[in-house]
Motif scaffolding. Structure first.
Motif, PDB file in Angstrom:
ATOM      1  N   TRP A  51       0.832  -1.210   0.000  1.00 31.87           N
ATOM      2  CA  TRP A  51       0.000   0.000   0.000  1.00 31.87           C
ATOM      3  C   TRP A  51       0.868   1.261   0.000  1.00 31.87           C
ATOM      4  CZ3 TRP A  51      -1.586  -4.209   3.061  1.00 31.87           C
ATOM      5  CH2 TRP A  51      -2.798  -4.793   2.677  1.00 31.87           C
ATOM      6  N   PRO A  52       1.609   1.488  -1.066  1.00 37.32           N
ATOM      7  CA  PRO A  52       2.496   2.665  -1.111  1.00 37.32           C
ATOM      8  C   PRO A  52       1.746   3.991  -1.084  1.00 37.32           C
ATOM      9  CG  PRO A  52       2.323   1.651  -3.280  1.00 37.32           C
ATOM     10  CD  PRO A  52       1.656   0.712  -2.324  1.00 37.32           C
ATOM     11  N   GLU A  53       0.443   3.954  -1.386  1.00 36.51           N
ATOM     12  CA  GLU A  53      -0.337   5.198  -1.396  1.00 36.51           C
ATOM     13  C   GLU A  53      -0.764   5.631  -0.010  1.00 36.51           C
ATOM     14  OE1 GLU A  53      -3.307   1.821  -1.722  1.00 36.51           O
ATOM     15  OE2 GLU A  53      -1.296   2.305  -2.482  1.00 36.51           O
ATOM     16  N   ASP A  54      -0.550   4.824   1.018  1.00 31.50           N
ATOM     17  CA  ASP A  54      -0.933   5.204   2.379  1.00 31.50           C
ATOM     18  C   ASP A  54      -0.190   6.462   2.818  1.00 31.50           C
ATOM     19  OD1 ASP A  54      -2.600   3.041   2.560  1.00 31.50           O
ATOM     20  OD2 ASP A  54      -1.547   2.082   4.231  1.00 31.50           O
ATOM     21  N   ASP A  55      -0.934   7.386   3.388  1.00 32.22           N
ATOM     22  CA  ASP A  55      -0.323   8.604   3.915  1.00 32.22           C
ATOM     23  C   ASP A  55       0.350   8.323   5.261  1.00 32.22           C
ATOM     24  OD1 ASP A  55      -0.954  10.416   1.883  1.00 32.22           O
ATOM     25  OD2 ASP A  55      -2.994  10.673   2.662  1.00 32.22           O
ATOM     26  N   VAL A  56       1.404   9.053   5.514  1.00 32.81           N
ATOM     27  CA  VAL A  56       2.135   8.954   6.775  1.00 32.81           C
ATOM     28  C   VAL A  56       1.996  10.286   7.494  1.00 32.81           C
ATOM     29  CG1 VAL A  56       4.385   8.581   7.853  1.00 32.81           C
ATOM     30  CG2 VAL A  56       3.773   7.322   5.770  1.00 32.81           C
ATOM     31  N   ALA A  57       1.659  10.248   8.769  1.00 31.49           N
ATOM     32  CA  ALA A  57       1.489  11.469   9.550  1.00 31.49           C
ATOM     33  C   ALA A  57       2.764  12.312   9.497  1.00 31.49           C
ATOM     34  CB  ALA A  57       1.149  11.122  10.997  1.00 31.49           C
ATOM     35  N   PRO A  58       2.630  13.629   9.469  1.00 38.09           N
ATOM     36  CA  PRO A  58       3.802  14.515   9.334  1.00 38.09           C
ATOM     37  C   PRO A  58       4.893  14.250  10.362  1.00 38.09           C
ATOM     38  CG  PRO A  58       1.797  15.768   9.044  1.00 38.09           C
ATOM     39  CD  PRO A  58       1.367  14.401   9.476  1.00 38.09           C
ATOM     40  N   GLU A  59       4.509  14.012  11.620  1.00 36.63           N
ATOM     41  CA  GLU A  59       5.527  13.786  12.637  1.00 36.63           C
ATOM     42  C   GLU A  59       6.289  12.483  12.400  1.00 36.63           C
ATOM     43  OE1 GLU A  59       1.521  12.388  14.360  1.00 36.63           O
ATOM     44  OE2 GLU A  59       2.315  14.058  13.147  1.00 36.63           O
ATOM     45  N   LYS A  60       5.603  11.485  11.865  1.00 38.16           N
ATOM     46  CA  LYS A  60       6.276  10.218  11.561  1.00 38.16           C
ATOM     47  C   LYS A  60       7.167  10.367  10.319  1.00 38.16           C
ATOM     48  CE  LYS A  60       2.818   7.253  13.732  1.00 38.16           C
ATOM     49  NZ  LYS A  60       1.870   6.115  13.549  1.00 38.16           N
ATOM     50  N   ALA A  61       6.704  11.139   9.343  1.00 38.77           N
ATOM     51  CA  ALA A  61       7.532  11.398   8.161  1.00 38.77           C
ATOM     52  C   ALA A  61       8.804  12.148   8.558  1.00 38.77           C
ATOM     53  CB  ALA A  61       6.737  12.202   7.141  1.00 38.77           C
ATOM     54  N   ALA A  62       8.690  13.071   9.505  1.00 35.68           N
ATOM     55  CA  ALA A  62       9.865  13.814   9.964  1.00 35.68           C
ATOM     56  C   ALA A  62      10.855  12.896  10.666  1.00 35.68           C
ATOM     57  CB  ALA A  62       9.432  14.938  10.904  1.00 35.68           C
ATOM     58  N   ILE A  63      10.349  11.961  11.444  1.00 32.47           N
ATOM     59  CA  ILE A  63      11.227  10.992  12.104  1.00 32.47           C
ATOM     60  C   ILE A  63      11.984  10.181  11.063  1.00 32.47           C
ATOM     61  CG2 ILE A  63      11.243   8.878  13.496  1.00 32.47           C
ATOM     62  CD1 ILE A  63       8.886  10.083  15.076  1.00 32.47           C
ATOM     63  N   PHE A  64      11.269   9.741  10.030  1.00 31.25           N
ATOM     64  CA  PHE A  64      11.914   8.958   8.974  1.00 31.25           C
ATOM     65  C   PHE A  64      12.994   9.762   8.260  1.00 31.25           C
ATOM     66  CE2 PHE A  64      11.956   7.807   4.395  1.00 31.25           C
ATOM     67  CZ  PHE A  64      12.603   6.586   4.520  1.00 31.25           C
ATOM     68  N   ARG A  65      12.697  11.004   7.926  1.00 24.78           N
ATOM     69  CA  ARG A  65      13.692  11.814   7.225  1.00 24.78           C
ATOM     70  C   ARG A  65      14.936  12.036   8.083  1.00 24.78           C
ATOM     71  NH1 ARG A  65       8.713  14.753   5.571  1.00 24.78           N
ATOM     72  NH2 ARG A  65       8.280  14.116   3.412  1.00 24.78           N
ATOM     73  N   ASP A  66      14.737  12.184   9.377  1.00 30.08           N
ATOM     74  CA  ASP A  66      15.886  12.308  10.282  1.00 30.08           C
ATOM     75  C   ASP A  66      16.691  11.013  10.311  1.00 30.08           C
ATOM     76  OD1 ASP A  66      17.378  13.672  12.554  1.00 30.08           O
ATOM     77  OD2 ASP A  66      16.643  11.878  13.586  1.00 30.08           O
ATOM     78  N   MET A  67      16.002   9.883  10.327  1.00 29.60           N
ATOM     79  CA  MET A  67      16.697   8.587  10.289  1.00 29.60           C
ATOM     80  C   MET A  67      17.523   8.443   9.020  1.00 29.60           C
ATOM     81  SD  MET A  67      13.784   5.917  11.625  1.00 29.60           S
ATOM     82  CE  MET A  67      13.538   5.554  13.370  1.00 29.60           C
ATOM     83  N   ILE A  68      16.946   8.836   7.893  1.00 28.15           N
ATOM     84  CA  ILE A  68      17.663   8.737   6.620  1.00 28.15           C
ATOM     85  C   ILE A  68      18.900   9.638   6.633  1.00 28.15           C
ATOM     86  CG2 ILE A  68      17.535   9.326   4.164  1.00 28.15           C
ATOM     87  CD1 ILE A  68      16.296   6.645   4.797  1.00 28.15           C
ATOM     88  N   ALA A  69      18.770  10.839   7.193  1.00 32.68           N
ATOM     89  CA  ALA A  69      19.922  11.741   7.268  1.00 32.68           C
ATOM     90  C   ALA A  69      21.031  11.122   8.108  1.00 32.68           C
ATOM     91  CB  ALA A  69      19.486  13.082   7.852  1.00 32.68           C
ATOM     92  N   ARG A  70      20.667  10.472   9.188  1.00 37.04           N
ATOM     93  CA  ARG A  70      21.666   9.815  10.040  1.00 37.04           C
ATOM     94  C   ARG A  70      22.318   8.646   9.292  1.00 37.04           C
ATOM     95  NH1 ARG A  70      18.587   8.672  15.617  1.00 37.04           N
ATOM     96  NH2 ARG A  70      20.596   7.667  16.110  1.00 37.04           N
ATOM     97  N   ARG A  71      21.512   7.854   8.602  1.00 35.38           N
ATOM     98  CA  ARG A  71      22.077   6.719   7.859  1.00 35.38           C
ATOM     99  C   ARG A  71      22.986   7.214   6.738  1.00 35.38           C
ATOM    100  NH1 ARG A  71      24.854   3.311   7.295  1.00 35.38           N
ATOM    101  NH2 ARG A  71      24.585   1.349   6.191  1.00 35.38           N
ATOM    102  N   ALA A  72      22.630   8.339   6.103  1.00 40.76           N
ATOM    103  CA  ALA A  72      23.464   8.894   5.034  1.00 40.76           C
ATOM    104  C   ALA A  72      24.825   9.326   5.561  1.00 40.76           C
ATOM    105  CB  ALA A  72      22.754  10.074   4.370  1.00 40.76           C
ATOM    106  N   ARG A  73      24.912   9.590   6.871  1.00 40.98           N
ATOM    107  CA  ARG A  73      26.204   9.904   7.501  1.00 40.98           C
ATOM    108  C   ARG A  73      26.889   8.639   8.007  1.00 40.98           C
ATOM    109  NH1 ARG A  73      22.898  14.195   9.491  1.00 40.98           N
ATOM    110  NH2 ARG A  73      22.638  13.152  11.518  1.00 40.98           N
ATOM    111  N   HIS A  74      26.400   7.486   7.549  1.00 38.32           N
ATOM    112  CA  HIS A  74      26.976   6.168   7.829  1.00 38.32           C
ATOM    113  C   HIS A  74      26.717   5.650   9.245  1.00 38.32           C
ATOM    114  CE1 HIS A  74      29.122   5.621   3.988  1.00 38.32           C
ATOM    115  NE2 HIS A  74      29.238   6.946   4.018  1.00 38.32           N
ATOM    116  N   GLU A  75      25.772   6.252   9.945  1.00 38.67           N
ATOM    117  CA  GLU A  75      25.387   5.672  11.219  1.00 38.67           C
ATOM    118  C   GLU A  75      24.642   4.362  10.936  1.00 38.67           C
ATOM    119  OE1 GLU A  75      23.002   6.775  15.362  1.00 38.67           O
ATOM    120  OE2 GLU A  75      23.330   8.316  13.818  1.00 38.67           O
TER     121      GLU A  75
END
Length: 304
Positions: free
Chosen positions: A54-78
């Motif tokens: 279900w890729p069309e499912d919406d994600v709440a803004p606060e959860k999307a922000a958490i994910f984007r922060d996680m991706i930024a950390r992983r991009a720094r090789h954490e």
């Protein structure tokens, strides 16, 4: 999270997944898709399969922000495990701390071998030197009903983490963790009683090899748990004799080792008094552990 088919603002499961994979690929992260999927499932609070179904499912803004922060950390090789604060190992999930190594599948070789040695023993006692998260001791005890053990670590933060893992696994009656430089925290009675198995995964990476490790290891694993800043064998020079002194007659020792260290470590075990040195490979075909046995002696003779 609610499903929506009318409009998407870039915060659907599919859009977040695509953005995450793109960012990780741009940062040169291996397994970008798998990592993004794990992080999105945690941030959005969904099963990983839902992201595809279900890729069309919406994600709440606060959860999307958490994910984007996680991706930024992983991009720094954490590492993903550090971001999540936990890592699966053997049959359990273990909390991580800054003072602990992140458990890796190679170390399951030691757990498997320990269980093989002790599966027929009656209420065996195990000592884990340099316990970290407690994953080796707790994983072994979990497969050996009636077994108990003590885990020692010089880091108070590591011991706190191991204790928390024992509580989470409901194993506080089986495992005790203490702050100690090798075996200093053991009582005279515990030393006299001895242990059926002494295990350790000490720092074995050489100083020169440290520069060749991935950023995930160099930046986020505690350095003193990785290397002795020398030839990688300093801990074994101490541990071989410590293990012999604390192993019961007919008991065993198992050490995790680095690539190519089996002969040196095996020799140290023999010099300490152990016999029957054996090696075991990990799933990658690298010799990962060395084990040996203490003889059982009676008047006039010793048998293995």
């Amino acid at each position: 999270m609610v499903a929506s088919t009318s409009q998407h603002d870039g915060s659907t499961l599919g859009a977040l997944m695509a953005d995450g994979v793109s960012a990780l690929n741009a940062a040169g992260i291996e397994n970008a898709r798998m990592d993004a999927r794990i992080l999105l499932a945690r941030a959005a609070g969904v099963d990983g399969g839902r992201i595809t179904a279900w890729p069309e499912d919406d994600v709440a803004p606060e959860k999307a922000a958490i994910f984007r922060d996680m991706i930024a950390r992983r991009a720094r090789h954490e590492p993903v495990g550090r971001i999540l604060g936990e890592r699966d190992f053997w049959r359990h999930t273990f909390k991580l701390a800054p003072d602990t190594l992140e458990p890796r599948p190679d170390s399951e070789t030691l757990v498997e071998w320990a269980i093989d040695f002790l599966e027929d023993a009656d209420a065996p006692r195990i000592l884990d030197l340099g316990t970290g998260t407690g994953c080796l001791l707790l994983s072994t005890l979990g497969d050996l009903p009636g077994a108990t053990g003590i885990g020692l670590d010089i880091s108070e933060g590591a011991v706190d983490c191991a204790r928390e893992n024992a509580r989470a696994l409901d194993m506080t009656e089986q495992a005790e963790f203490r702050v100690s430089d090798w075996a200093r925290a053991l009582s005279d009675g515990e030393r006299a009683e001895g242990f059926d198995l002494v295990m350790s995964n000490p720092p074995y990476i050489t100083r020169d090899e440290m520069d060749m490790l991935s950023p995930e290891v160099q930046k986020f694993d505690p350095r003193r748990a990785l290397t002795d800043e020398g030839d990688g064998l300093a801990a074994y020079r101490i541990l071989a004799q410590v293990a012999y002194d604390l192993t019961k007659p007919a008991g065993f020792v198992i050490f995790e080792i680095g690539r190519g260290q089996e002969n040196d470590v095996g020799r140290m075990l023999v010099e300490a008094g152990f016999v029957g040195v054996e090696h075991r490979e990990d799933l990658g075909g690298i010799v990962r552990c060395v084990a040996a046995k203490k003889t059982r002696c009676s008047v006039g003779r010793c048998v293995i």
